[in-house]
Design a protein around this motif. Structure first.
Motif, PDB file in Angstrom:
ATOM      1  N   ARG A   4       0.723  -1.068  -0.118  1.00  0.00           N
ATOM      2  CA  ARG A   4      -0.085   0.089   0.118  1.00  0.00           C
ATOM      3  C   ARG A   4       0.890   1.316  -0.011  1.00  0.00           C
ATOM      4  N   ASP A   5       1.936   1.234   0.872  1.00  0.00           N
ATOM      5  CA  ASP A   5       2.808   2.472   0.897  1.00  0.00           C
ATOM      6  C   ASP A   5       3.446   2.813  -0.208  1.00  0.00           C
ATOM      7  N   GLU A   6       3.863   1.497  -0.956  1.00  0.00           N
ATOM      8  CA  GLU A   6       4.652   1.705  -2.403  1.00  0.00           C
ATOM      9  C   GLU A   6       3.449   2.192  -3.369  1.00  0.00           C
ATOM     10  N   VAL A   7       2.407   1.923  -3.554  1.00  0.00           N
ATOM     11  CA  VAL A   7       1.473   2.258  -4.244  1.00  0.00           C
ATOM     12  C   VAL A   7       1.227   3.909  -4.123  1.00  0.00           C
ATOM     13  N   LYS A   8       1.072   4.164  -2.854  1.00  0.00           N
ATOM     14  CA  LYS A   8       0.757   5.584  -2.568  1.00  0.00           C
ATOM     15  C   LYS A   8       1.927   6.709  -2.988  1.00  0.00           C
ATOM     16  N   LYS A   9       3.361   5.927  -2.602  1.00  0.00           N
ATOM     17  CA  LYS A   9       4.207   6.991  -2.903  1.00  0.00           C
ATOM     18  C   LYS A   9       4.531   6.889  -4.552  1.00  0.00           C
ATOM     19  N   THR A  10       4.361   5.961  -5.229  1.00  0.00           N
ATOM     20  CA  THR A  10       4.424   5.810  -6.733  1.00  0.00           C
ATOM     21  C   THR A  10       3.497   6.659  -7.445  1.00  0.00           C
ATOM     22  N   LYS A  11       2.211   6.608  -6.888  1.00  0.00           N
ATOM     23  CA  LYS A  11       1.281   7.521  -7.565  1.00  0.00           C
ATOM     24  C   LYS A  11       1.506   9.010  -7.029  1.00  0.00           C
ATOM     25  N   GLN A  12       1.868   9.195  -5.825  1.00  0.00           N
ATOM     26  CA  GLN A  12       2.078  10.742  -5.576  1.00  0.00           C
ATOM     27  C   GLN A  12       3.316  11.163  -6.405  1.00  0.00           C
ATOM     28  N   ALA A  13       4.286  10.532  -6.721  1.00  0.00           N
ATOM     29  CA  ALA A  13       5.484  10.587  -7.360  1.00  0.00           C
ATOM     30  C   ALA A  13       5.192  10.874  -8.828  1.00  0.00           C
ATOM     31  N   PHE A  14       4.353   9.938  -9.379  1.00  0.00           N
ATOM     32  CA  PHE A  14       3.806  10.295 -10.745  1.00  0.00           C
ATOM     33  C   PHE A  14       2.787  11.646 -10.905  1.00  0.00           C
ATOM     34  N   TRP A  15       2.021  11.860 -10.101  1.00  0.00           N
ATOM     35  CA  TRP A  15       1.125  13.046 -10.208  1.00  0.00           C
ATOM     36  C   TRP A  15       1.843  14.367  -9.748  1.00  0.00           C
ATOM     37  N   THR A  16       3.052  14.333  -9.007  1.00  0.00           N
ATOM     38  CA  THR A  16       3.887  15.365  -8.744  1.00  0.00           C
ATOM     39  C   THR A  16       4.625  15.533 -10.281  1.00  0.00           C
ATOM     40  N   ALA A  17       5.266  14.498 -10.772  1.00  0.00           N
ATOM     41  CA  ALA A  17       6.065  14.691 -12.022  1.00  0.00           C
ATOM     42  C   ALA A  17       5.088  15.497 -13.240  1.00  0.00           C
ATOM     43  N   TYR A  18       3.800  14.672 -13.163  1.00  0.00           N
ATOM     44  CA  TYR A  18       2.876  15.319 -14.232  1.00  0.00           C
ATOM     45  C   TYR A  18       2.741  16.815 -14.001  1.00  0.00           C
ATOM     46  N   GLY A  19       2.383  17.203 -12.704  1.00  0.00           N
ATOM     47  CA  GLY A  19       2.155  18.443 -12.563  1.00  0.00           C
ATOM     48  C   GLY A  19       3.232  19.467 -12.700  1.00  0.00           C
ATOM     49  N   GLN A  20       4.447  19.002 -12.573  1.00  0.00           N
ATOM     50  CA  GLN A  20       5.793  19.641 -13.002  1.00  0.00           C
ATOM     51  C   GLN A  20       6.157  19.834 -14.395  1.00  0.00           C
ATOM     52  N   TYR A  21       5.522  18.609 -15.128  1.00  0.00           N
ATOM     53  CA  TYR A  21       5.661  18.723 -16.714  1.00  0.00           C
ATOM     54  C   TYR A  21       4.751  19.602 -17.288  1.00  0.00           C
ATOM     55  N   MET A  22       3.361  19.536 -16.717  1.00  0.00           N
ATOM     56  CA  MET A  22       2.441  20.539 -17.168  1.00  0.00           C
ATOM     57  C   MET A  22       2.452  22.090 -16.630  1.00  0.00           C
ATOM     58  N   ARG A  23       3.402  22.551 -15.637  1.00  0.00           N
ATOM     59  CA  ARG A  23       3.474  23.645 -15.271  1.00  0.00           C
ATOM     60  C   ARG A  23       3.707  24.760 -16.132  1.00  0.00           C
ATOM     61  N   VAL A  24       4.385  24.481 -17.266  1.00  0.00           N
ATOM     62  CA  VAL A  24       4.850  25.400 -18.141  1.00  0.00           C
ATOM     63  C   VAL A  24       3.761  25.556 -19.400  1.00  0.00           C
ATOM     64  N   VAL A  25       2.742  24.728 -19.263  1.00  0.00           N
ATOM     65  CA  VAL A  25       1.666  24.883 -20.433  1.00  0.00           C
ATOM     66  C   VAL A  25       0.631  26.005 -19.793  1.00  0.00           C
ATOM     67  N   PRO A  26       0.284  26.980 -20.592  1.00  0.00           N
ATOM     68  CA  PRO A  26      -0.720  28.033 -20.350  1.00  0.00           C
ATOM     69  C   PRO A  26      -1.830  27.391 -20.176  1.00  0.00           C
ATOM     70  N   PHE A  27      -2.894  28.067 -19.307  1.00  0.00           N
ATOM     71  CA  PHE A  27      -4.235  27.824 -19.362  1.00  0.00           C
ATOM     72  C   PHE A  27      -4.960  28.673 -20.621  1.00  0.00           C
ATOM     73  N   ALA A  28      -6.065  28.114 -21.081  1.00  0.00           N
ATOM     74  CA  ALA A  28      -6.807  28.892 -21.973  1.00  0.00           C
ATOM     75  C   ALA A  28      -7.323  30.132 -21.582  1.00  0.00           C
ATOM     76  N   ASP A  29      -7.935  30.432 -20.402  1.00  0.00           N
ATOM     77  CA  ASP A  29      -8.139  31.554 -19.589  1.00  0.00           C
ATOM     78  C   ASP A  29      -7.041  32.034 -18.806  1.00  0.00           C
ATOM     79  N   ALA A  30      -6.920  33.305 -18.292  1.00  0.00           N
ATOM     80  CA  ALA A  30      -5.867  33.772 -17.711  1.00  0.00           C
ATOM     81  C   ALA A  30      -5.831  33.350 -16.201  1.00  0.00           C
ATOM     82  N   GLU A  31      -7.116  32.587 -15.841  1.00  0.00           N
ATOM     83  CA  GLU A  31      -6.927  31.994 -14.410  1.00  0.00           C
ATOM     84  C   GLU A  31      -5.855  31.228 -14.207  1.00  0.00           C
ATOM     85  N   ARG A  32      -5.121  31.164 -13.187  1.00  0.00           N
ATOM     86  CA  ARG A  32      -4.021  30.326 -12.681  1.00  0.00           C
ATOM     87  C   ARG A  32      -4.672  29.272 -12.049  1.00  0.00           C
ATOM     88  N   GLN A  33      -4.576  27.853 -12.240  1.00  0.00           N
ATOM     89  CA  GLN A  33      -4.946  26.690 -11.433  1.00  0.00           C
ATOM     90  C   GLN A  33      -3.985  25.563 -11.540  1.00  0.00           C
TER      91      GLN A  33
END
Length: 153
Positions: A4-33
């Motif tokens: 269970r801990d391994e799954v949790k850590k791996t998922k957290q690592a993936f979503w963190t990596a995905y978020g960092q990868y997407m950080r440079v992509v602008p949103f269609a609206d000026a709203e930041r999220q």
């Protein structure tokens, strides 16, 4: 089988990596999220991304507790189906009634990628390549269509 801990850590690592990868992509609206926890601004309408050890899924989820209102919201999406499909560049599965593992009913518009595992780091590029263009397309669609859903706020 994974601990269970391994799954949790791996998922957290993936979503963190995905978020960092997407950080440079602008949103269609000026709203930041956040690309990972995208806020539609309309209660009971969510853009959800999920990945497990067998598949990945991206969906528009409508989880209003009142089945009649949930159906109205889903019908509103049906009115915008062509616009959504044009933004996505593909057809998704439309489920006016869906039930999750806990018995909770919702409506979904979704796309599924099979034969991938969030637990295999070698699959992460496939997962990111699956999620990225679809989230960008959903954001583009939502920047124009969200005003038609404000009646459900």
């Amino acid at each position: 089988m994974y601990a269970r801990d391994e799954v949790k850590k791996t998922k957290q690592a993936f979503w963190t990596a995905y978020g960092q990868y997407m950080r440079v992509v602008p949103f269609a609206d000026a709203e930041r999220q956040s690309w990972v926890n995208y806020k539609t601004g309309i209660k009971h309408i969510y853009f959800r991304m999920e990945a497990d050890n067998q598949s990945a899924q991206i969906a528009i989820e409508i989880d209003h507790p009142d089945a009649g209102i949930r159906a109205l919201i889903f019908d509103q999406f049906v009115q915008y189906k062509n616009m959504l499909q044009e933004a996505l560049g593909e057809s998704w599965e439309w489920l006016p009634v869906s039930t999750d593992a806990y018995g909770k009913e919702s409506a979904e518009i979704k796309c599924v990628l099979t034969d991938v595992s969030i637990m295999r780091k070698d699959d992460w590029p496939k997962l990111i390549s699956f999620f990225k263009p679809r989230m960008i397309a959903l954001d583009e669609f939502w920047s124009s269509a969200k005003y038609a859903f404000e009646v459900f706020i």
